[in-house]
Scaffold this motif. Sequence first.
Motif, PDB file in Angstrom:
ATOM      1  N   THR A  79       0.825  -1.200   0.000  1.00 30.24           N
ATOM      2  CA  THR A  79       0.000   0.000   0.000  1.00 30.24           C
ATOM      3  C   THR A  79       0.859   1.249   0.000  1.00 30.24           C
ATOM      4  OG1 THR A  79      -1.742  -1.180   1.194  1.00 30.24           O
ATOM      5  CG2 THR A  79      -1.812   1.202   1.263  1.00 30.24           C
ATOM      6  N   GLY A  80       1.940   1.241   0.793  1.00 39.38           N
ATOM      7  CA  GLY A  80       2.813   2.408   0.831  1.00 39.38           C
ATOM      8  C   GLY A  80       3.424   2.692  -0.519  1.00 39.38           C
ATOM      9  N   ALA A  81       3.856   1.614  -1.224  1.00 36.88           N
ATOM     10  CA  ALA A  81       4.440   1.805  -2.550  1.00 36.88           C
ATOM     11  C   ALA A  81       3.418   2.387  -3.510  1.00 36.88           C
ATOM     12  CB  ALA A  81       4.983   0.476  -3.072  1.00 36.88           C
ATOM     13  N   ILE A  82       2.161   1.911  -3.436  1.00 36.55           N
ATOM     14  CA  ILE A  82       1.116   2.425  -4.331  1.00 36.55           C
ATOM     15  C   ILE A  82       0.844   3.887  -4.046  1.00 36.55           C
ATOM     16  CG2 ILE A  82      -1.324   2.223  -4.938  1.00 36.55           C
ATOM     17  CD1 ILE A  82      -1.095  -0.764  -4.488  1.00 36.55           C
ATOM     18  N   LEU A  83       0.715   4.251  -2.756  1.00 34.96           N
ATOM     19  CA  LEU A  83       0.428   5.635  -2.415  1.00 34.96           C
ATOM     20  C   LEU A  83       1.602   6.551  -2.782  1.00 34.96           C
ATOM     21  CD1 LEU A  83      -1.364   5.143   1.035  1.00 34.96           C
ATOM     22  CD2 LEU A  83      -2.394   5.620  -1.186  1.00 34.96           C
ATOM     23  N   THR A  84       2.820   6.009  -2.689  1.00 32.20           N
ATOM     24  CA  THR A  84       3.978   6.817  -3.087  1.00 32.20           C
ATOM     25  C   THR A  84       3.966   7.081  -4.588  1.00 32.20           C
ATOM     26  OG1 THR A  84       5.272   5.923  -1.244  1.00 32.20           O
ATOM     27  CG2 THR A  84       6.496   6.922  -3.065  1.00 32.20           C
ATOM     28  N   ALA A  85       3.679   6.014  -5.332  1.00 33.26           N
ATOM     29  CA  ALA A  85       3.637   6.173  -6.784  1.00 33.26           C
ATOM     30  C   ALA A  85       2.442   6.990  -7.226  1.00 33.26           C
ATOM     31  CB  ALA A  85       3.599   4.797  -7.448  1.00 33.26           C
ATOM     32  N   ALA A  86       1.371   7.036  -6.416  1.00 36.69           N
ATOM     33  CA  ALA A  86       0.157   7.741  -6.800  1.00 36.69           C
ATOM     34  C   ALA A  86       0.364   9.241  -6.875  1.00 36.69           C
ATOM     35  CB  ALA A  86      -0.962   7.412  -5.801  1.00 36.69           C
ATOM     36  N   SER A  87       1.429   9.757  -6.259  1.00 38.45           N
ATOM     37  CA  SER A  87       1.644  11.200  -6.289  1.00 38.45           C
ATOM     38  C   SER A  87       1.905  11.713  -7.693  1.00 38.45           C
ATOM     39  CB  SER A  87       2.814  11.560  -5.365  1.00 38.45           C
ATOM     40  OG  SER A  87       4.004  10.893  -5.785  1.00 38.45           O
ATOM     41  N   ALA A  88       2.299  10.827  -8.587  1.00 37.35           N
ATOM     42  CA  ALA A  88       2.561  11.227  -9.965  1.00 37.35           C
ATOM     43  C   ALA A  88       1.320  11.118 -10.838  1.00 37.35           C
ATOM     44  CB  ALA A  88       3.692  10.371 -10.543  1.00 37.35           C
ATOM     45  N   ARG A 140      -6.266   4.599   4.461  1.00 31.27           N
ATOM     46  CA  ARG A 140      -5.562   5.537   3.585  1.00 31.27           C
ATOM     47  C   ARG A 140      -6.179   5.585   2.197  1.00 31.27           C
ATOM     48  NH1 ARG A 140       0.524   3.571   4.404  1.00 31.27           N
ATOM     49  NH2 ARG A 140      -0.564   1.565   4.493  1.00 31.27           N
ATOM     50  N   PHE A 141      -6.999   4.593   1.875  1.00 31.84           N
ATOM     51  CA  PHE A 141      -7.736   4.627   0.616  1.00 31.84           C
ATOM     52  C   PHE A 141      -9.069   5.329   0.872  1.00 31.84           C
ATOM     53  CE2 PHE A 141      -5.135   0.712   0.143  1.00 31.84           C
ATOM     54  CZ  PHE A 141      -4.353   1.144  -0.906  1.00 31.84           C
ATOM     55  N   PRO A 142      -9.315   6.469   0.260  1.00 37.08           N
ATOM     56  CA  PRO A 142     -10.503   7.258   0.612  1.00 37.08           C
ATOM     57  C   PRO A 142     -11.811   6.675   0.091  1.00 37.08           C
ATOM     58  CG  PRO A 142      -9.296   8.327  -1.160  1.00 37.08           C
ATOM     59  CD  PRO A 142      -8.456   7.155  -0.730  1.00 37.08           C
ATOM     60  N   ALA A 143     -11.773   5.899  -0.965  1.00 33.84           N
ATOM     61  CA  ALA A 143     -13.024   5.412  -1.572  1.00 33.84           C
ATOM     62  C   ALA A 143     -12.932   3.914  -1.805  1.00 33.84           C
ATOM     63  CB  ALA A 143     -13.315   6.134  -2.884  1.00 33.84           C
ATOM     64  N   LEU A 144     -14.076   3.234  -1.646  1.00 33.77           N
ATOM     65  CA  LEU A 144     -14.147   1.788  -1.836  1.00 33.77           C
ATOM     66  C   LEU A 144     -15.444   1.465  -2.573  1.00 33.77           C
ATOM     67  CD1 LEU A 144     -13.187  -1.126  -1.348  1.00 33.77           C
ATOM     68  CD2 LEU A 144     -14.346  -1.048   0.867  1.00 33.77           C
ATOM     69  N   LEU A 145     -15.332   0.942  -3.790  1.00 33.55           N
ATOM     70  CA  LEU A 145     -16.490   0.537  -4.582  1.00 33.55           C
ATOM     71  C   LEU A 145     -16.721  -0.957  -4.397  1.00 33.55           C
ATOM     72  CD1 LEU A 145     -15.945   2.471  -7.948  1.00 33.55           C
ATOM     73  CD2 LEU A 145     -17.257   3.162  -5.939  1.00 33.55           C
TER      74      LEU A 145
END
Length: 707
Positions: free
Chosen positions: A631-640, A665-670
């Motif tokens: 999750t940390g890696a995804i959120l780090t990469a999400a900044s781009a 840390r994920f704001p939305a869940l479908l």
Amino acid sequence: MTMIERMPSRFFVGAEPGKPDVTPEPWFLDPREIGRALRARWALVLAPAVLLLVAAVAWLALVPPLYAAVTQILIDPRGIQVVKDGVTPSDQASDASLFLVDSQIRVLISDEVLRQVVTRFKLDQDPDFVRPASPLETLKSRLSSLIVTAGGPADDTLTALRTLRDRTTARRLERSFVVELAVSSEERRKSAELAQAIAETYLTTVSQAQAQVTRKAGEAVSSRLGELQDDLRQAEDKAQKFRAANNLVGTRGQLVSEQALTQLNQQLGAARARAGELRGRLAQIEAVANGRADLNSVTEIVQSTTVAQLRAQLAQIEAARADTLSNLGPRHPTLRTGELQVQTLRNDINAEIRRIAAATRNDYRSAQANEASLAATLESRKKEALSVDKSFVRLRELERQVEASRAVYEAFLVRARELQEQQRLDTSTSRVISPASLPERRLGPPIPAIFAAALAAGLGLGTALALLAVPAAGRIGSRRRFQQLAGLPVVAALPAKVPTRTRSKAGSESLRADTAYDVAVARLGSRLQRDFGATRPTVVLVTSADDRSGKSELARSLAASAALDGQRVLLVDADPEAMISRDLRSQAKRGAAEVLRTHSGLSDALVEGPTGVKILPYDDAALRLGTAAYTGAILTAASAFDTVFVDIGLIGTDIAAERLAQDQRFPALLLTASAARSGTARLRRALDALGRDPRVQLVMTDAEAEG
């Protein structure tokens, strides 16, 4: 994007922005839900209706029709008052009259009446009333004969009687003495004839029964006349012998001694009254003679002519003397002569009074003597009567027995003659007031009503079965049921996916946004940007309980739609099935697990997808390093990027997916579900795993399959 937002609303079914669309009412109260369920199971709805219509046709074809003829009979419980005393009472209370009419109804449909009709019309030979035994009935009777002792052969007359009894009904009309008789058969004319015959047979039976009862009563009374006559003769002979033996002679029912005693008693009373009267008159006369009473107080003195003349002379002389006294004075010699005359007249009056007293005294003594004589005679007669009393009491008892025997004999004699005459009279007023006519239609409801009832019952049964099949199937079925089960609003109900792919100028495939599914996805993406795009990047998890293909396709389509809108999009495949990764035609330079181990950026692990979407393929080794690092890696990469869509595994079966979904840390869940494929049990387990998380948004991936 502007073109997509102006597309018709039928492409996207969702709640209004900011307004939850959760209805607390049960789904089966919504007509639309009922319509969807019935359309999806139309065969189950129509099958019972077809079966019941076929059953109705078979029943009408196999069961012969029955026609009921009705006649009305007036049963008057009073009858005709031909004679004063009838066999049965004519005047009865209203309740008793109603009970009598109800009893006559039992007579009307009794076996005695119906048996005569069976014999008259030969119903024991009529197949309508005596049907030949079917093979099943024959087999049943043979099996019964093997188990129990077989009886005699079947009696057709008894069978016809039972059938006629079952087809005959009678009832009293309300507030009247009118009885309505109905008889049914397979022929109209036969029904009318049987109804009329039963009514006529009943009237004849009642008349004959009345005559028979009268005849029996008359015979019973006549049989007693001889005995009553002998009893009367014996009582008279016994009384006459006792009278002669005791010399008890009398007239008009009274003995001679009794008559004489009565006369003496009356004479003694008169003599005592006479003596008392004379005694009173004598006392008054003696009182006048002694000067204690006035002359005018005694009737005998006032009525005496001698006393009246003397008193008149005395009055004249006293008047003359008073005149002389006033004219000549008290010393005149004439006054002396007047005084002598007055004294003489008064002595004469007293003498006359004494004479009257003596006469009255003689009468009083004579009355006393007569009274004493009568009293002595009465006493002697009383002594004689006392000696006769005992015999007379016995005689009176014997005479009462004679009178009682005579009264009973005379009453029986008159009653016997009356009953003999009543046997020839018909005092019943019961009659048929409405003869039976040919019935117009068959018994039971009309044929159109039968078919309509069968159709309605079949549709009702089919509808009930279809609605009961909805919860029995265990599927979500519709958006409304999805909302009620989850307790959350459904933000989007997508139509079925019909992919249409074209090749772009660069040679890569691109998704055309001209289908209903693409338009709905675009609107869902706009809503997500509106609700969760306050901070960049927008990270959305896409998961499901059992709709794996629907959720993965939704994640892919959302990413493509956002890319077409000019956003920088990252699509992460974290589903163990790797449905997104398997369609990739190129591979990353480095795997995600290697990137995580070296703590370098995920840029080398990304693959270029359609319309510029960056895709992180599924890497099982990367997930085994821990969901926190992943999750940390995804959120780090999400900044781009502007938007990140993460396709995770199924909630309830994938532990990694549940941990990713619980990461705040994920704001939305479908959370997606399929109307046709998703089950309620798995969805409940997924909702229990997620808990009451405000980030959860519901999406239905195949709204056209609702049912």
